[in-house]
Write a protein that holds these residues in place. Structure first.
Motif, PDB file in Angstrom:
ATOM      1  N   ILE A 130       9.030  -5.376   6.128  1.00 50.50           N
ATOM      2  CA  ILE A 130       6.824  -5.631   6.592  1.00 50.50           C
ATOM      3  C   ILE A 130       6.632  -6.279   5.776  1.00 50.50           C
ATOM      4  O   ILE A 130       5.762  -7.613   6.237  1.00 50.50           O
ATOM      5  CB  ILE A 130       6.724  -3.814   7.103  1.00 50.50           C
ATOM      6  CG1 ILE A 130       7.723  -3.941   8.149  1.00 50.50           C
ATOM      7  CG2 ILE A 130       5.466  -3.972   7.334  1.00 50.50           C
ATOM      8  CD1 ILE A 130       8.286  -1.970   8.434  1.00 50.50           C
ATOM      9  N   LEU A 131       6.060  -6.430   4.562  1.00 49.39           N
ATOM     10  CA  LEU A 131       5.808  -6.554   3.753  1.00 49.39           C
ATOM     11  C   LEU A 131       5.342  -8.420   3.774  1.00 49.39           C
ATOM     12  O   LEU A 131       4.556  -9.032   3.632  1.00 49.39           O
ATOM     13  CB  LEU A 131       5.515  -6.506   2.554  1.00 49.39           C
ATOM     14  CG  LEU A 131       4.907  -5.553   1.597  1.00 49.39           C
ATOM     15  CD1 LEU A 131       5.651  -4.852   0.142  1.00 49.39           C
ATOM     16  CD2 LEU A 131       3.823  -5.579   2.011  1.00 49.39           C
ATOM     17  N   THR A 145      -1.804  -3.812  11.245  1.00 48.90           N
ATOM     18  CA  THR A 145      -1.070  -3.118  11.007  1.00 48.90           C
ATOM     19  C   THR A 145       0.920  -2.950  10.587  1.00 48.90           C
ATOM     20  O   THR A 145       1.325  -1.624  10.858  1.00 48.90           O
ATOM     21  CB  THR A 145       0.172  -3.719  12.653  1.00 48.90           C
ATOM     22  OG1 THR A 145      -1.071  -4.638  13.345  1.00 48.90           O
ATOM     23  CG2 THR A 145       0.997  -3.123  12.808  1.00 48.90           C
ATOM     24  N   ALA A 146       0.797  -4.469   9.304  1.00 49.68           N
ATOM     25  CA  ALA A 146       2.108  -3.490   8.460  1.00 49.68           C
ATOM     26  C   ALA A 146       1.636  -2.625   7.139  1.00 49.68           C
ATOM     27  O   ALA A 146       2.647  -1.628   6.778  1.00 49.68           O
ATOM     28  CB  ALA A 146       2.405  -4.628   7.485  1.00 49.68           C
ATOM     29  N   GLY A 147       0.130  -1.711   7.086  1.00 52.53           N
ATOM     30  CA  GLY A 147      -0.095  -0.990   6.087  1.00 52.53           C
ATOM     31  C   GLY A 147       0.428   0.264   6.991  1.00 52.53           C
ATOM     32  O   GLY A 147       0.480   1.295   5.867  1.00 52.53           O
ATOM     33  N   SER A 148       0.052   0.575   8.201  1.00 51.95           N
ATOM     34  CA  SER A 148       0.403   1.954   8.872  1.00 51.95           C
ATOM     35  C   SER A 148       1.339   2.034   9.104  1.00 51.95           C
ATOM     36  O   SER A 148       1.986   3.244   8.900  1.00 51.95           O
ATOM     37  CB  SER A 148      -0.447   1.781  10.286  1.00 51.95           C
ATOM     38  OG  SER A 148       0.165   0.839  10.778  1.00 51.95           O
ATOM     39  N   GLN A 149       2.367   1.373   9.321  1.00 49.60           N
ATOM     40  CA  GLN A 149       3.777   1.465   9.179  1.00 49.60           C
ATOM     41  C   GLN A 149       4.185   1.527   7.636  1.00 49.60           C
ATOM     42  O   GLN A 149       5.140   1.761   8.137  1.00 49.60           O
ATOM     43  CB  GLN A 149       4.552  -0.420   9.688  1.00 49.60           C
ATOM     44  CG  GLN A 149       4.685  -0.472  10.587  1.00 49.60           C
ATOM     45  CD  GLN A 149       5.216  -1.799  11.953  1.00 49.60           C
ATOM     46  OE1 GLN A 149       4.610  -2.773  10.561  1.00 49.60           O
ATOM     47  NE2 GLN A 149       5.102  -2.370  12.666  1.00 49.60           N
ATOM     48  N   LEU A 150       3.799   0.590   6.684  1.00 45.38           N
ATOM     49  CA  LEU A 150       4.213   0.871   5.311  1.00 45.38           C
ATOM     50  C   LEU A 150       3.829   2.867   5.045  1.00 45.38           C
ATOM     51  O   LEU A 150       4.524   3.493   4.081  1.00 45.38           O
ATOM     52  CB  LEU A 150       3.632   0.354   4.560  1.00 45.38           C
ATOM     53  CG  LEU A 150       4.192  -1.435   4.149  1.00 45.38           C
ATOM     54  CD1 LEU A 150       2.955  -1.728   3.346  1.00 45.38           C
ATOM     55  CD2 LEU A 150       5.566  -1.514   4.485  1.00 45.38           C
ATOM     56  N   LEU A 151       2.628   2.969   5.383  1.00 45.81           N
ATOM     57  CA  LEU A 151       2.887   4.767   5.237  1.00 45.81           C
ATOM     58  C   LEU A 151       2.743   5.183   5.626  1.00 45.81           C
ATOM     59  O   LEU A 151       3.758   6.107   5.279  1.00 45.81           O
ATOM     60  CB  LEU A 151       0.807   4.688   5.772  1.00 45.81           C
ATOM     61  CG  LEU A 151       0.824   5.977   5.717  1.00 45.81           C
ATOM     62  CD1 LEU A 151      -0.224   6.278   3.985  1.00 45.81           C
ATOM     63  CD2 LEU A 151      -1.278   6.185   6.538  1.00 45.81           C
ATOM     64  N   ILE A 152       3.846   5.093   7.107  1.00 47.07           N
ATOM     65  CA  ILE A 152       5.050   5.725   7.377  1.00 47.07           C
ATOM     66  C   ILE A 152       5.958   6.074   6.709  1.00 47.07           C
ATOM     67  O   ILE A 152       6.271   7.312   6.863  1.00 47.07           O
ATOM     68  CB  ILE A 152       4.997   5.795   9.548  1.00 47.07           C
ATOM     69  CG1 ILE A 152       4.259   5.998   9.542  1.00 47.07           C
ATOM     70  CG2 ILE A 152       6.257   6.279   9.643  1.00 47.07           C
ATOM     71  CD1 ILE A 152       4.205   5.846  11.644  1.00 47.07           C
TER      72      ILE A 152
END
Length: 339
Positions: A130-131, A145-152
């Motif tokens: 993702i990064l 969008t990547a930030g929210s996915q990384l948080l999950i």
């Protein structure tokens, strides 16, 4: 030649011939024959004893040779001693049973290590991908969008790590002993998850009574929480879940969690208590719509029960569903608990 043979025969006969003329001669002859008989019996007993001891110790030699040759990679070997059902056969069967348990424990440990590395490596690989994609894209929205996915992914990795820490703590028996009202604890947790149960269409009931036990309050809360979460997660819309806490006649405290859901068999239920084994492997499953879980909930329950010297039983219900029953030693006398 004939005279020589006759002379030798007379000599031998003379050795065996004893003249008894007086009482003293009779006693000497009796002593002589007794000594010879004892010597012959001693020699026979030594021979027979050596033979019998060899026959009796042969199974022990086989047991010793087999146990010496068994290592981590050969735990599948068994003594498999044949013969009568005596003490040595019972010892061999006991060792075979112990080897069977050790083999299962080593296999479970290997599966645990493999599954744990997979569970922790997969989110890290996903984060890296993702990064890389987000950094290669010029669009700022891709970064959000990547930030929210990384948080999950980070939250899921944190939950898995915390579950592993709880499992390790329960397995090592590092407990804080204090009186805990298991009934009040179950009531509190059921009230907290009632909104989730209603949103999933599951009817949750909790007939609980005061039931004091000695134990670690944090681990006991985890125990009840995991069972309640499992009852809601692996359920169906319109299903039921029941949490009951009370005290039996012998003073032991019981916790029973029963829920409807998928049709299960006993083998599937037993495997559900292995680390990282999921009753529902779907990513989005069950009536709650939440992820299927990390597969450590019931394994943690088993370890917590074992650390508190309790007993755990799980059985599939007919036609579908699961019942998990926990019994723990009492923490306070009935009079104090009532007060």
């Amino acid at each position: 030649m004939k005279d020589s043979a006759a002379h030798s025969s007379q000599d031998i006969t003379g050795l065996l011939k004893v003249e008894v003329a007086t009482k003293a001669d009779f006693l000497k002859a009796l002593l002589l024959f007794s000594a010879v008989a004892v010597l012959i019996l001693l020699l026979l007993s030594l021979v027979v004893g050596w033979f019998v001891a060899g026959q009796m110790l042969a199974p022990l030699k086989k047991i010793t040779a087999t146990t010496r040759g068994i290592a981590d990679s050969t735990l599948h070997e068994r003594i498999a001693l044949a013969g009568p059902q005596d003490e040595i056969r019972e010892l061999a069967d006991t060792l075979d049973s112990m080897l069977h348990r050790l083999e299962r424990a080593f296999q479970a440990q290997r599966r645990f290590a493999a599954n744990a590395s997979h569970e922790l490596r997969t989110p890290l690989a996903s984060m890296r991908t993702i990064l890389q994609v987000a950094l290669a894209s010029p669009d700022p929205d891709d970064l959000r969008t990547a930030g929210s996915q990384l948080l999950i992914l980070n939250q899921r990795s944190t939950e898995t790590t915390e579950a592993l820490l709880v499992l390790a703590r329960a397995d090592h028996g590092a407990l804080t002993q204090e009186p805990v009202d298991l009934g009040a604890l179950a009531h509190e947790l059921c009230v907290q998850v009632q909104p989730q149960a209603r949103a999933a269409g599951v009817i949750l009931t909790w007939p609980t009574k005061p039931a004091w036990v000695w134990g670690d309050q944090v681990l006991l809360r985890q125990l009840v929480g995991n069972l309640v979460d499992n009852a809601l997660r692996h359920n169906r819309h319109g299903g039921t879940a029941m949490v009951a806490v009370g005290r039996r006649e012998d003073g032991r405290v019981f916790l029973t969690v029963r829920n409807s859901g998928s049709r299960l068999d006993q083998e599937t239920v037993e495997r559900a208590f292995e680390p990282f084994h999921r009753l529902d492997a779907r990513t989005e499953g069950s009536a709650t719509g939440r992820p299927a879980g990390h597969g450590l909930g019931l394994a943690i329950v088993q370890s917590i029960v074992r650390a508190h010297d309790g007993t755990l039983r799980a059985a599939p219900l007919s036609p579908d569903g699961l019942e998990v029953s926990v019994e723990l030693p009492p923490g306070l006398p009935q009079s104090e608990a009532g007060a």
